[in-house]
Design a protein around this motif. Structure first.
Motif, PDB file in Angstrom:
ATOM      1  N   LEU A 147      39.881  39.283  35.388  1.00  0.00           N
ATOM      2  CA  LEU A 147      38.679  39.741  35.755  1.00  0.00           C
ATOM      3  C   LEU A 147      37.792  38.994  36.600  1.00  0.00           C
ATOM      4  O   LEU A 147      37.452  37.881  35.937  1.00  0.00           O
ATOM      5  N   THR A 148      37.633  38.984  37.800  1.00  0.00           N
ATOM      6  CA  THR A 148      37.238  38.213  38.626  1.00  0.00           C
ATOM      7  C   THR A 148      35.803  37.668  38.299  1.00  0.00           C
ATOM      8  O   THR A 148      35.382  36.478  38.324  1.00  0.00           O
ATOM      9  N   TYR A 149      34.935  38.438  37.701  1.00  0.00           N
ATOM     10  CA  TYR A 149      33.684  38.263  37.473  1.00  0.00           C
ATOM     11  C   TYR A 149      33.452  37.973  35.956  1.00  0.00           C
ATOM     12  O   TYR A 149      32.307  37.790  35.632  1.00  0.00           O
ATOM     13  N   THR A 198      37.300  39.595  49.580  1.00  0.00           N
ATOM     14  CA  THR A 198      36.010  39.082  49.144  1.00  0.00           C
ATOM     15  C   THR A 198      35.013  39.342  50.381  1.00  0.00           C
ATOM     16  O   THR A 198      35.309  39.054  51.505  1.00  0.00           O
ATOM     17  N   SER A 211      28.358  39.309  30.492  1.00  0.00           N
ATOM     18  CA  SER A 211      27.140  39.431  31.328  1.00  0.00           C
ATOM     19  C   SER A 211      25.831  38.403  30.652  1.00  0.00           C
ATOM     20  O   SER A 211      24.914  38.178  31.324  1.00  0.00           O
ATOM     21  N   SER A 223      37.742  42.010  45.327  1.00  0.00           N
ATOM     22  CA  SER A 223      38.662  42.263  44.067  1.00  0.00           C
ATOM     23  C   SER A 223      37.840  41.935  42.742  1.00  0.00           C
ATOM     24  O   SER A 223      37.041  41.281  42.795  1.00  0.00           O
ATOM     25  N   SER A 224      38.077  42.872  41.849  1.00  0.00           N
ATOM     26  CA  SER A 224      37.331  42.986  40.545  1.00  0.00           C
ATOM     27  C   SER A 224      38.165  42.774  39.417  1.00  0.00           C
ATOM     28  O   SER A 224      38.598  41.632  38.922  1.00  0.00           O
ATOM     29  N   TYR A 225      38.931  43.919  38.824  1.00  0.00           N
ATOM     30  CA  TYR A 225      39.867  43.769  37.786  1.00  0.00           C
ATOM     31  C   TYR A 225      41.444  43.856  38.730  1.00  0.00           C
ATOM     32  O   TYR A 225      41.581  44.560  39.418  1.00  0.00           O
ATOM     33  N   THR A 273      36.301  33.641  36.139  1.00  0.00           N
ATOM     34  CA  THR A 273      35.865  33.392  37.450  1.00  0.00           C
ATOM     35  C   THR A 273      36.273  32.071  37.844  1.00  0.00           C
ATOM     36  O   THR A 273      36.865  31.927  38.831  1.00  0.00           O
ATOM     37  N   HIS A 295      31.101  41.681  46.386  1.00  0.00           N
ATOM     38  CA  HIS A 295      31.917  42.761  46.546  1.00  0.00           C
ATOM     39  C   HIS A 295      33.623  42.421  46.696  1.00  0.00           C
ATOM     40  O   HIS A 295      33.647  41.108  47.435  1.00  0.00           O
ATOM     41  N   TYR A 317      40.377  32.626  38.291  1.00  0.00           N
ATOM     42  CA  TYR A 317      40.487  33.020  39.556  1.00  0.00           C
ATOM     43  C   TYR A 317      39.936  32.256  40.866  1.00  0.00           C
ATOM     44  O   TYR A 317      41.110  32.237  41.806  1.00  0.00           O
TER      45      TYR A 317
END
Length: 292
Positions: A244-246, A208, A250, A224-226, A261, A222, A264
């Motif tokens: 999927l962290t984000y 992170t 959108s 971890s993402s997927y 999120t 920025h 997560y």
């Protein structure tokens, strides 16, 4: 140029125990089977490994693992650097005047970067300031996990890094034992969602990285993402968990703008649904019939 560096010259390894990579070269994909002989432009060999590489080697080597154990490892948010340097940092702190509260915060810290970890922020701000020569035991290519080690507690640079970190948090009005999630978060539609994990330089597998510092961390941008943990068993369907962290959408008005999120933040996962029976058993399933 044809033939200059074809696939045969690239590093590769197939094993029955584990292989791993954490944005390092291929040299230490497996502790007992170093990969060598590839061109220098592909990556280094016999050089210090990153804290994250040292973490996954220590976490995976000699162990059996399952889909669940990999999930637990990823979201444990343990810090390799904390494992080898936090106790020495506390001992150093005890020799410094005016630092009792800082010493107590680090001594009670769980050595993790979960959203509830107290003392994690202080160590993070300290470690980001430490000089490159912070170790007393140098790197040894024959022992890449356990070297370098030994915090140079007598180094003026190390001691200044610690006092500066303490001063920074005090100036910002942030308690030295503040839970990490109170200062490391993203904002979605005005809602602050605490984000776990730490910087790669801390040896946290779940990376992170906040955008910056302004009397506290600003938005996380920025890391971890997927993320996925998948087991292939005797079943024709893979056993998978994903996140999927984000989040998926959108669009701020979408229900999927921040749902993953939040999961997560809580250390939860989605069940991967690859086979028809898995899809049909989903409690969120909607079937739409189209007619001409």
């Amino acid at each position: 140029v044809p033939g200059l560096m074809g696939p045969s010259k690239l590093p590769r390894e197939t094993r029955g125990d584990y292989v791993g990579n954490a944005n390092d070269s291929a040299w230490m994909a497996n502790l007992h089977a170093p990969i060598t002989g590839y061109p220098r432009i592909v990556g280094d060999i016999n050089e210090t490994r990153s804290p994250r590489t040292r973490m996954y080697l220590s976490e995976l080597d000699g162990k059996k693992f399952t889909r669940q154990s990999l999930q637990d490892m990823m979201f444990s948010d343990r810090s390799f650097i904390a494992n080898i340097a936090a106790d020495e940092t506390v001992a150093m702190c005890r020799t410094m005047s005016g630092m009792a509260d800082a010493c107590d915060a680090l001594a009670a810290w769980d050595r993790k970067y979960t959203t509830s970890s107290k003392g994690a922020l202080l160590f993070d701000r300290f470690w980001g300031r430490t000089p490159n020569d912070e170790w007393t035991v140098p790197f040894d290519a024959a022992d890449p996990v356990n070297t370098p080690r030994g915090l140079a507690v007598d180094s003026p640079g190390v001691r200044k890094a610690f006092t500066d970190a303490v001063a920074e948090l005090r100036a910002a009005g942030i308690p030295l034992d503040a839970p990490l999630g109170s200062v490391q978060y993203v904002t979605r539609n005005g809602e602050k969602i605490s984000i776990p994990g730490g910087r790669g330089g801390l040896g946290v597998l779940n990376v992170t990285t906040p955008a910056g510092w302004n009397n506290g961390y600003t938005e996380v941008v920025h890391g971890s993402s997927y993320i996925q943990s998948v087991a292939f068993t005797d079943s024709p369907c893979p056993d998978a968990r994903t996140i999927l962290t984000y989040s998926q959408s959108s669009d701020p008005t979408s229900p999927h703008f921040a749902d993953q999120t939040r999961l997560y933040s809580q250390g939860k996962w989605n069940k991967g649904r690859f086979c028809e029976r898995d899809i049909l058993s989903s409690p969120a399933l909607k079937v739409v019939f189209l007619h001409r």
